[in-house]
Design an enzyme around this catalytic site. Structure first.
Site, short mmCIF file in Angstrom:
data_model
loop_
_atom_site.label_atom_id
_atom_site.label_comp_id
_atom_site.label_asym_id
_atom_site.label_seq_id
_atom_site.Cartn_x
_atom_site.Cartn_y
_atom_site.Cartn_z
N GLN A 62 0.81 -1.22 0.00
CA GLN A 62 0.00 0.00 0.00
C GLN A 62 0.84 1.28 0.00
OE1 GLN A 62 -4.03 -1.55 2.21
NE2 GLN A 62 -2.52 -0.63 3.54
N ASN A 120 -3.68 2.98 -0.09
CA ASN A 120 -3.45 2.91 1.35
C ASN A 120 -4.78 2.85 2.09
OD1 ASN A 120 -2.48 2.96 3.93
ND2 ASN A 120 -1.81 5.10 3.87
N ASP A 140 2.50 -8.26 11.04
CA ASP A 140 3.00 -6.93 10.72
C ASP A 140 4.19 -7.01 9.78
OD1 ASP A 140 1.25 -5.17 11.83
OD2 ASP A 140 2.36 -4.87 13.68
N ASP A 177 6.81 -4.91 9.93
CA ASP A 177 8.04 -4.41 10.56
C ASP A 177 8.44 -5.26 11.76
OD1 ASP A 177 5.80 -3.60 11.96
OD2 ASP A 177 6.58 -1.62 12.45
N ASP A 235 -8.05 -5.47 15.40
CA ASP A 235 -7.73 -6.77 15.97
C ASP A 235 -8.52 -7.07 17.24
OD1 ASP A 235 -6.37 -4.85 17.46
OD2 ASP A 235 -4.37 -5.61 16.96
N HIS A 281 9.06 -6.60 17.72
CA HIS A 281 8.38 -5.47 17.10
C HIS A 281 8.72 -4.20 17.87
CE1 HIS A 281 4.91 -2.89 15.99
NE2 HIS A 281 4.77 -3.66 14.93
#
Length: 669
Positions: free
Chosen positions: A235, A264, A291, A293, A403, A427
Site C-alpha cells: 500500500q 493505502n 506486521d 516491521d 484486531d 516489534h
C-alpha cells in the site's frame, strides 16, 4: 453397518528444542537459562494492603540475573547445544519450556512425551513442572551411562487446569555434553495427523523490512510445508518489489508469494484484503495476520498452526510481542479489553514490559498462571478460515482496534483466542510511539467508540463517555489542540453511522493530515534551532523543576485548576518565545498546564513541536466537547443498536469486494 468409532492414534510433534537462528546473545535468555530460580513472593502472602502491594511490585521488577553468559560457539545448530564440563543449564525458558496449561485447557491432548537426546558420559537430564502459583516440582531424571543417551518421559497434563509448565534441566558430565535435541510429542487421533496450512497476510508500506521478513519466511526449510500462500498487500509509494532484499525473498518463497498492490487502506484494509483472498481461495486452514516491521521466530508459526490443529474447537492462536530494541523484553503476556473503561490492557494480574533477561521464567511467579485473553494483536495472529467465514472480515476502520474488535466478535460467536507461549515476533514497542496525540489519535478515539458501541455490555458504554470527556479536557489544558480537534472530529464521524466507514477508508488519512496543518502543536520540526529560544519574564515559581512528579493531592489540585487557568490572558512574551522546553518523558499534562507556550519533543526522539495556549480556541472546543459528549450519553443505546445491526454487512466479503474493486477489477480469475 458398524457404528464403532476409530481409536487409531498417531504420534504428532508438538514442539521441539530450538536455539537462536542468528546466535544473537541478546535473545539467549529466551531459549536457554543459566540463572538460578529466585521466585518472587506470592501475592496472597503480600495481602491487600496497598503499600505492601506497591513494595512487592517494585521488588518483582528487580533483576535477579547474575550476568552469566552462554558463549555463542556453544550453539552447534538450530537444535543442538554444547555444555562445558559440569555446567548446569535450564531449558525452562520462553521458547523451550512446554506451556502445559494451554494445551490442557484448549486442546484434545491429555499426555505428552518428552524425548531428550544427549551425548556425554555422566550427564543428566531432570524434568520439572510448575503449578499455577509458580512453585516448581521435580518430576523425573535420567543419567547418560555410556557415550550417549536418549531419554523419554511420559508427562500427563491433568495437573495443569489453572496454569503451569514442563521443562528440563541438563547438567554436563566431567567432559561436557551436547544436548543434540528434544521433542515434545503426543498421541492424537488419526484424523488429526496431518498439519494445517496457513496463508500469511502482510500489510506493508515499508518495502525493505517487508522484504527482509519475506526472506525469513522463505529461508526456513521446516516452515515451507506449512505455508500455503504469502500475501503482501503493498500500500506504499515505494514498492516492496523494488527492495534490494526482494529478489532473494522471492526465490525462497517461489510460487507461494503473491504481491497485491492497492491504495493505502490502512492495516484493516490490508488485512481484510488478505482475509478475503484466503477465504475466496479456500485452500489454507488458517490466515495469519503479521506486521511488516517485525523479526519473526519461524518456529512460532509452526507451533501456532500445530496448536490450532489440535484445539478442541476452532481457535484463534496469537503470538506474543517482544521489544525489537530490547530483545529479551516481553511487551505483554496476554491482553484483555476492560469492559467498564473499554480499553485494551495487560490482564489484571500480569505485567507489561517484562524483561526475561533480568528475571527468568522460572523466577516469575505470575507467568505460570495461564493468561486468558480477549484478543491478540495482529502483529502475529493465526485465524482459522472457518472463523472468518462465519463472523466476517476485519472492521473497516483503517488502523487501531481492528484486531481487538475481531477478537471480541469471535469470542461472542464461541471462538476463543489464545495468546500462545512459544510463538512470538520482535516489534517496535508501543511506548516508543506518539500515537496518542498525533494523527492516529483520531483513529484511537473513533475506533474505540465503535468497538464499544458494538461490544460494551453496559447500556451507555460504562465509563466510555465520561472518560472521553476527561481526556478531551486534559488535551485542551495541555495545549494539544490538534489532538482535541481530531478526537472531536472522530466523534462527529461516528454519528454519521457505520455505512460511512467503507467510503472514507481511503480518504480519511489525507483529510486528517491536511486538517492538522493549521495547529502549531502538529507542526513537527526536526531541528530544534528552527524554533525560538526559551525566554520568560518570570522564573519558575520557587525554582520548581518539571522533572518532579507531583503527589496525589497536588495532582488533584492541578486537575481542578487547569481548566480555569486556560481562561486567563496569555502572557505577551510567550507569543514570541517558548517559556519552557520539555522532553517527551516530562511532557505530562500536569507540566504542560503551567505554560502559555513550550517546545515539546516527540516520543520517538526525531522532532519537536511548539505548543501555544489559545484561550479563544479553548473556549470554543470546550463548548463543543461538552455538547457532543452529552449527545453520546443520550443517544448511546440507539447508536449502539445501529452499529450492531450493520456489523454483519460492513464486515462481509461482499462489501469488502466492492471496496477493493478499484484494484481488483481486470485481475485474472
Amino acid at each position: 453397518m458398524s457404528t464403532e468409532t476409530s481409536t487409531e492414534t498417531v504420534t504428532r510433534l508438538l514442539q521441539r528444542q530450538i536455539l537462536p537462528i542468528d546466535r544473537d546473545t541478546d535473545v539467549f535468555p529466551l531459549y536457554v537459562d543459566l540463572e538460578d530460580v529466585k521466585l518472587d513472593t506470592d501475592r496472597f502472602d503480600v495481602g491487600g494492603d496497598k503499600a505492601a502491594k506497591d513494595l512487592n511490585n517494585a521488588a518483582i521488577r528487580q533483576s535477579t540475573s547474575t550476568g552469566r553468559k552462554l558463549h555463542p560457539d556453544q550453539i552447534r545448530s538450530r537444535t543442538a547445544l554444547r555444555l562445558e564440563p559440569s555446567q548446569l543449564l535450564s531449558f525452562g525458558t520462553y521458547f523451550n519450556a512446554f506451556p502445559a496449561s494451554y494445551w490442557r485447557r484448549h486442546t484434545i491432548v491429555t499426555e505428552v512425551e518428552l524425548t531428550v537426546h544427549v551425548t556425554g558420559a555422566g550427564s543428566s537430564v531432570t524434568v520439572y513442572k510448575s503449578m499455577a502459583r509458580g512453585h516448581s516440582q521435580r518430576v523425573e531424571s535420567a543419567t547418560v551411562e555410556g557415550d550417549a543417551g536418549t531419554f523419554t518421559f511420559s508427562l500427563p497434563l491433568k495437573p495443569f487446569v489453572d496454569g503451569g509448565w514442563y521443562w528440563y534441566d541438563v547438567v554436563a558430565g566431567d567432559h561436557g555434553c551436547t544436548v543434540e535435541g528434544a521433542e515434545w510429542t503426543a498421541q492424537v487421533p488419526a484424523d488429526r495427523a496431518e498439519h494445517g496450512t496457513v496463508d500469511v497476510c502482510i500489510t506493508t508500506m515499508l518495502p525493505d523490512m517487508s522484504a527482509q521478513l519475506l526472506g525469513q519466511l522463505g529461508s526456513t526449510e521446516e516452515l515451507q510445508p506449512y505455508l500455503d500462500t504469502v500475501f503482501v498487500m503493498d500500500q506504499g509509494k515505494d514498492k516492496v518489489t523494488d527492495s534490494e532484499y526482494f529478489a532473494p525473498a522471492k526465490a525462497g518463497l517461489g510460487d507461494k508469494l503473491r504481491v497485491l498492490v492497492q491504495g493505502n487502506l490502512g492495516g484493516s484494509g490490508g488485512y481484510a484484503r488478505g482475509q478475503l483472498e484466503s477465504v475466496r481461495k479456500g485452500t489454507a486452514t488458517y490466515a495469519m495476520m503479521m506486521d511488516d516491521d517485525v523479526v519473526c521466530e519461524p518456529e512460532g508459526v509452526i507451533r501456532a498452526v500445530t496448536f490450532g490443529d489440535l484445539a478442541k474447537r476452532p481457535t484463534i492462536v496469537g503470538g506474543h510481542m517482544f521489544n525489537l530494541y530490547s530483545r529479551s523484553q516481553l511487551h505483554s503476556f496476554g491482553e484483555i479489553v476492560q469492559p467498564w473503561r473499554f480499553w485494551w490492557q495487560t490482564r489484571l494480574d500480569g505485567y507489561s514490559q517484562w524483561d526475561l533477561g533480568a528475571r527468568n521464567l522460572r523466577s516469575s511467579r505470575w507467568l505460570h498462571k495461564r493468561a486468558d485473553v480477549d484478543f491478540n494483536g495482529w502483529f502475529m495472529c493465526v485465524i482459522p478460515r472457518v472463523v472468518l467465514e462465519e463472523v466476517g472480515l476485519s472492521l473497516p476502520v483503517f488502523i487501531k482496534w481492528d484486531d481487538s474488535e475481531f477478537g471480541l466478535r469471535a469470542k461472542a460467536a464461541g471462538y476463543p483466542t489464545v495468546s500462545f507461549p512459544g510463538a512470538a515476533v520482535w516489534h517496535v514497542p508501543w511506548t516508543d510511539k506518539n500515537d496518542g496525540v498525533d494523527w492516529q489519535s483520531y483513529f484511537h478515539q473513533r475506533n474505540r467508540f465503535i468497538a464499544a458501541l458494538l461490544h460494551s455490555p453496559y447500556e451507555r458504554g460504562g465509563r466510555m463517555v465520561r472518560e472521553s470527556l476527561n481526556h478531551q479536557v486534559k488535551h485542551l489544558a495541555s495545549l494539544q489542540y490538534s489532538t482535541a480537534e481530531l478526537r472531536h472530529l472522530a466523534l462527529e464521524d461516528i454519528l454519521r453511522g457505520p455505512h460511512a466507514l467503507h467510503g472514507e477508508l481511503g480518504t480519511k488519512l489525507a483529510e486528517i493530515n491536511a486538517f492538522r496543518k493549521q495547529f502549531s502543536d502538529a507542526q513537527l520540526v526536526a531541528d530544534r534551532d528552527d524554533l525560538p529560544p526559551v525566554r520568560r519574564k518570570k522564573p519558575p515559581k520557587k525554582g520548581k523543576s518539571d522533572i518532579e512528579i507531583p503527589g496525589r493531592l497536588s495532582t488533584m489540585v492541578a486537575a481542578g485548576l487547569a481548566p480555569l487557568r486556560q481562561l486567563r490572558p496569555v502572557r505577551e512574551m510567550s507569543r514570541e518565545f517558548p517559556e519552557a522546553e520539555l522532553p517527551a518523558m516530562d511532557s505530562a499534562w500536569y507540566n504542560l498546564v503551567k505554560y502559555d507556550s513550550a517546545v515539546v519533543s516527540m516520543n520517538d526522539g526525531s522532532s519537536v513541536a511548539l505548543y501555544q495556549r489559545d484561550p479563544e480556541l479553548y473556549r470554543d472546543l470546550l463548548k463543543r466537547t461538552i455538547a457532543i459528549h452529552r449527545r453520546f450519553h443520550r443517544e448511546w443505546p440507539q447508536l449502539a443498536q445501529q452499529y450492531r445491526d450493520a456489523l454483519g454487512e460492513i464486515t462481509s466479503p461482499e462489501t469488502w469486494e466492492k471496496t477493493f474493486a478499484p484494484w481488483t477489477e481486470g485481475e485474472d480469475a
